[in-house]
Design a protein around this motif. Structure first.
Motif, PDB file in Angstrom:
ATOM      1  N   GLU A  84       0.805  -1.305  -0.083  1.00  0.00           N
ATOM      2  CA  GLU A  84      -0.043  -0.063   0.021  1.00  0.00           C
ATOM      3  C   GLU A  84       0.886   1.216   0.067  1.00  0.00           C
ATOM      4  O   GLU A  84       2.125   1.047   0.227  1.00  0.00           O
TER       5      GLU A  84
ATOM      6  N   ARG B 202      -9.168   1.755  -2.352  1.00  0.00           N
ATOM      7  CA  ARG B 202      -8.893   3.223  -1.910  1.00  0.00           C
ATOM      8  C   ARG B 202      -9.827   3.653  -0.523  1.00  0.00           C
ATOM      9  O   ARG B 202     -11.126   3.528  -0.542  1.00  0.00           O
TER      10      ARG B 202
ATOM     11  N   ILE C 211       0.064   5.763   0.444  1.00  0.00           N
ATOM     12  CA  ILE C 211      -0.531   7.229   0.493  1.00  0.00           C
ATOM     13  C   ILE C 211      -0.280   8.193  -0.574  1.00  0.00           C
ATOM     14  O   ILE C 211       0.465   8.294  -0.774  1.00  0.00           O
TER      15      ILE C 211
ATOM     16  N   GLY D 159      -9.122  10.332   0.902  1.00  0.00           N
ATOM     17  CA  GLY D 159      -8.518  11.182   1.896  1.00  0.00           C
ATOM     18  C   GLY D 159      -8.854  12.709   1.871  1.00  0.00           C
ATOM     19  O   GLY D 159      -8.202  13.635   2.512  1.00  0.00           O
TER      20      GLY D 159
ATOM     21  N   ARG E  12      -3.126  11.919   0.813  1.00  0.00           N
ATOM     22  CA  ARG E  12      -4.160  11.521   1.979  1.00  0.00           C
ATOM     23  C   ARG E  12      -5.041  10.295   1.823  1.00  0.00           C
ATOM     24  O   ARG E  12      -5.653   9.770   2.440  1.00  0.00           O
ATOM     25  N   SER E  13      -5.126  10.096   0.306  1.00  0.00           N
ATOM     26  CA  SER E  13      -5.963   9.030  -0.024  1.00  0.00           C
ATOM     27  C   SER E  13      -5.085   7.654   0.129  1.00  0.00           C
ATOM     28  O   SER E  13      -3.840   7.593  -0.317  1.00  0.00           O
ATOM     29  N   ARG E  14      -5.559   6.664   0.670  1.00  0.00           N
ATOM     30  CA  ARG E  14      -4.868   5.335   0.978  1.00  0.00           C
ATOM     31  C   ARG E  14      -5.141   4.351  -0.061  1.00  0.00           C
ATOM     32  O   ARG E  14      -6.332   4.194  -0.166  1.00  0.00           O
TER      33      ARG E  14
END
Length: 205
Positions: A13, A97, A15, A100, A18-20
């Motif tokens: 994973e 997803r 980032i 974020g 701010r979206s994971r």
């Protein structure tokens, strides 16, 4: 005859604004296996914003993908593209997803989902599957040492060896080297021993 697939189930994973993004990958051979895996990841990440997926199967030359609510062409297709560019088949990727709060835009989404698929592939590793002949040889103890050396010489893998009155060995040889192996075996044993073929299978080499 050979093909490439993913070596093992894995995930990774990263980032992005701010979206994971979490990339999951698994070797599969049927649509049912692929769908079961997709559903298991969706259940695990039921609270995710999106669970995008793509899979490629040798069976029927199947290719499927889903954007799962992302703008069309920004998610599932980029994930599928990574599998096709890597020449992988018989595998499934799920790209999860968690949003974020910052929009990535079309180009940003394409890059993010491509990267998610790529890190999943890297985590799973690539395996080359080669068509192999399943063979067996019965020989005496005097010849066993020669046979044991002969199999790896032809990229073969021994699966089972039984020691009783004689030695019985089961092994796999790449199908394109089968005839060459038979000839060498007959020559080395002065015609005393030959290999019996019971079938063919794709093996990791």
């Amino acid at each position: 005859m050979e093909y490439k697939t993913v070596d093992k189930e894995a995930c990774d994973e990263f980032i992005e604004k701010r979206s994971r993004f979490i990339g999951y990958i698994k070797p599969v051979t049927t649509k049912e296996e692929a769908v079961d895996y997709i559903n298991s990841i969706k259940s695990k990440h039921w609270d995710a914003t999106h669970n995008v997926y793509a899979y490629v199967l040798r069976d029927g030359q199947t290719r499927r993908y889903s954007d799962d609510g992302e703008p069309q062409g920004t998610a599932g297709m980029p994930v599928l593209d990574v599998l096709l560019k890597e020449n992988l088949t018989d595998c499934v990727v799920v790209a999860t997803r968690y949003f974020g709060g910052i929009l990535l835009g079309g180009g940003g989404l394409v890059r993010a989902y491509s990267h998610t698929a790529k890190i999943a592939v890297d985590a799973g590793g690539v395996a080359t599957m080669r068509l192999c002949a399943i063979m067996s040889v019965q020989c005496d103890y005097n010849f066993y040492g020669k046979l044991n050396a002969l199999v790896p010489e032809f990229d073969g893998v021994v699966d089972d060896t039984e020691f009783s009155e004689n030695v019985s060995m089961k092994f796999r040889i790449p199908a394109d080297r089968e005839q060459e192996f038979q000839k060498k075996l007959i020559d080395a044993s002065f015609g005393k021993f030959s290999a019996e073929k019971s079938g063919e299978i794709f093996c990791k080499m």
